[in-house]
Design a protein around this motif. Structure first.
Motif, mmCIF file in Angstrom:
data_model
loop_
_atom_site.group_PDB
_atom_site.id
_atom_site.type_symbol
_atom_site.label_atom_id
_atom_site.label_comp_id
_atom_site.label_asym_id
_atom_site.label_seq_id
_atom_site.Cartn_x
_atom_site.Cartn_y
_atom_site.Cartn_z
ATOM 1 N N ARG A 285 -50.779 -72.605 -35.129
ATOM 2 C CA ARG A 285 -52.125 -72.659 -35.701
ATOM 3 C C ARG A 285 -52.038 -72.696 -37.225
ATOM 4 N NH1 ARG A 285 -56.785 -69.546 -36.827
ATOM 5 N NH2 ARG A 285 -55.590 -67.625 -36.996
ATOM 6 N N LYS A 286 -52.606 -73.724 -37.822
ATOM 7 C CA LYS A 286 -52.489 -73.923 -39.261
ATOM 8 C C LYS A 286 -53.240 -72.858 -40.051
ATOM 9 C CE LYS A 286 -54.145 -78.058 -39.614
ATOM 10 N NZ LYS A 286 -54.566 -79.328 -40.248
ATOM 11 N N GLY A 287 -52.707 -72.567 -41.241
ATOM 12 C CA GLY A 287 -53.403 -71.704 -42.164
ATOM 13 C C GLY A 287 -54.405 -72.488 -42.989
ATOM 14 N N PHE B 214 -52.123 -65.756 -34.246
ATOM 15 C CA PHE B 214 -51.721 -65.731 -35.640
ATOM 16 C C PHE B 214 -51.306 -67.140 -36.068
ATOM 17 C CE2 PHE B 214 -50.540 -61.134 -34.764
ATOM 18 C CZ PHE B 214 -51.633 -60.634 -35.437
ATOM 19 N N THR B 215 -51.311 -67.368 -37.366
ATOM 20 C CA THR B 215 -51.001 -68.694 -37.890
ATOM 21 C C THR B 215 -49.494 -68.918 -38.007
ATOM 22 O OG1 THR B 215 -51.213 -67.813 -40.130
ATOM 23 C CG2 THR B 215 -53.150 -68.872 -39.185
ATOM 24 N N GLY B 216 -49.141 -70.165 -38.138
ATOM 25 C CA GLY B 216 -47.748 -70.565 -38.321
ATOM 26 C C GLY B 216 -47.700 -72.010 -38.758
ATOM 27 N N GLY B 217 -46.516 -72.502 -38.994
ATOM 28 C CA GLY B 217 -46.416 -73.894 -39.405
ATOM 29 C C GLY B 217 -45.002 -74.309 -39.726
ATOM 30 N N ALA B 218 -44.878 -75.551 -40.123
ATOM 31 C CA ALA B 218 -43.573 -76.140 -40.405
ATOM 32 C C ALA B 218 -43.191 -75.980 -41.866
ATOM 33 C CB ALA B 218 -43.585 -77.619 -40.043
ATOM 34 N N ALA B 219 -41.888 -76.002 -42.124
ATOM 35 C CA ALA B 219 -41.340 -76.116 -43.476
ATOM 36 C C ALA B 219 -40.873 -77.551 -43.648
ATOM 37 C CB ALA B 219 -40.187 -75.148 -43.670
ATOM 38 N N GLY C 239 -50.994 -62.056 -44.799
ATOM 39 C CA GLY C 239 -51.980 -63.111 -45.017
ATOM 40 C C GLY C 239 -52.443 -63.730 -43.716
ATOM 41 N N SER C 240 -51.527 -63.865 -42.770
ATOM 42 C CA SER C 240 -51.887 -64.431 -41.474
ATOM 43 C C SER C 240 -52.807 -63.489 -40.703
ATOM 44 C CB SER C 240 -50.631 -64.710 -40.652
ATOM 45 O OG SER C 240 -50.960 -65.226 -39.382
#
Length: 384
Positions: free
Chosen positions: A362-364, A295-300, A195-196
């Motif tokens: 980078r946010k999705g 590519f995107t990433g983020g926090a849990a 998806g990213s």
């Protein structure tokens, strides 16, 4: 990432709901009024078994050891299969002011639950470490989200076949066409690494102001901005592994890398690093980040249900997992990004993320936009 519409109808009883109800009954009994009773914090996990193991083997026992008289009880909804029912249960518990069956939740739907006012608001007076976490990361979780770990998608490559990996998205797209059959990604519905990659290719053509709107809310009228990106993805079909047939899930992509059937693919940082550490992927396979865009990433995020009867105990656990010792456990055990600054961790752990910017992920897209993206990919990309 945020859902503005509150769920108001309580879902039909499911296996997950029954499990939560049973958990609530047992925990209520263990939280009786006697002075010597153990205080149980019920942690509900919507995710994979690696996160369950993190809590059951490390975070939970560490908290119990440091806080005599407390017990951490874990419930898992594997892969978040019952997230809709869990959200409905949260909604009903808040409306009826009843115990939802858990006191702390770790799941991808936490920002949605926060936006729907299902979670207890938090700030630095309740979670002191929030002041040390980048403001935009905290904001993305809403008023009730507590960021405690993170991950991003990276570009994995076999150094035996790729001595110098692509540095930009344009370089990557050119490499794919120059090396037919040696790259793939999983369908976006089946996992976030694929998806990213899809979102990153789309973002190559989406104006920055339009993308910003698509990350914070739902606006279907903006989706034509994806057309050129989908055309680019469709054009890659002859060059990817199996020519237009895509793996099902993040793990299948890792398996293809491990077996040498492909030489390059987008992968989750935590899954990849863990696989290398345990020998599931050869040491010759490395990972890096690209640019233009990355590519995107983020926090849990963790969240405390607004109607939990044990809010103080849940907040105590949340504060505990944001301390450097527990953040180091997250890095060691699941190769997750720490929520707090890397410089607070031992030097040997900092080197794990030498090629990844953990403070600028980078946010999705917004959740509802992502669902449309996945459906459009199914229609526009696979096939000959």
């Amino acid at each position: 990432m945020k859902l503005r519409t509150a769920f108001t109808a309580f879902a039909a009883v499911t296996a997950a709901a029954l499990a939560l109800s049973g958990c609530a009954q047992k925990s209520t009994a263990s939280n009786g009024g006697g002075a010597g009773d153990v205080k149980t914090v019920r942690v509900f996990i919507s995710g994979d078994t690696n996160i369950q193991k993190l809590w059951t083997d490390d975070l939970g026992p560490a908290f119990e050891k440091a806080n005599p008289g407390y017990k951490v009880q874990i419930t898992l909804d594997l892969h978040g299969e019952h997230d809709a029912q869990t959200m409905a249960k949260l909604s009903a518990s808040v409306t009826q002011k009843k115990d939802p069956g858990f006191d702390l939740v770790d799941g991808g739907f936490v920002p949605k639950a926060s936006a729907a006012n299902f979670l207890d608001p938090v700030d630095t007076s309740k979670i002191s470490a929030l002041g040390e976490i980048p403001a935009d990361v905290v904001k993305a979780g809403g008023t009730g989200g507590i960021p405690y770990r993170g991950s991003s998608v990276l570009l994995a490559y076999d150094t035996k076949a790729v001595p110098a990996p692509p540095k930009t998205l344009d370089d990557l797209l050119a490499w794919i066409k120059a090396h037919p059959g040696k790259f793939t990604y999983n369908s976006p519905k089946s996992g976030g690494s694929g998806g990213s990659f899809v979102a990153t290719v789309l973002d190559k053509y989406v104006p920055a102001d339009v993308r910003q709107k698509m990350t914070v809310g739902y606006d279907k009228s903006l989706e034509p901005a994806w057309d050129q990106g989908f055309a680019t993805l469709h054009g890659l079909n002859p060059y990817v592994f199996q020519k237009g047939v895509y793996p099902n899930g993040n793990q299948q992509v890792l398996d293809l890398l491990a077996s040498g059937q492909i030489s390059m693919a987008p992968v989750w940082s935590d899954m990849f690093t863990t696989a290398v550490a345990n020998g599931a992927i050869p040491a010759t396979v490395k990972a890096t980040q690209i640019s233009g865009p990355s590519f995107t990433g983020g926090a849990a995020y963790l969240g405390v249900p607004a109607s939990s009867p044990s809010k103080d105990a849940a907040l105590k656990v949340a504060n505990f997992v944001l301390q450097p010792e527990q953040q180091a456990l997250i890095v060691k055990d699941i190769s997750g990004y720490p929520a707090i600054s890397l410089d607070k961790l031992p030097q040997e752990l900092q080197t794990k993320f030498a090629n990844a910017d953990t403070n600028n992920l980078r946010k999705g897209y917004f959740d509802s936009m992502t669902k449309d993206l996945n459906n459009l990919w199914d229609q526009k990309v696979p096939g000959k």
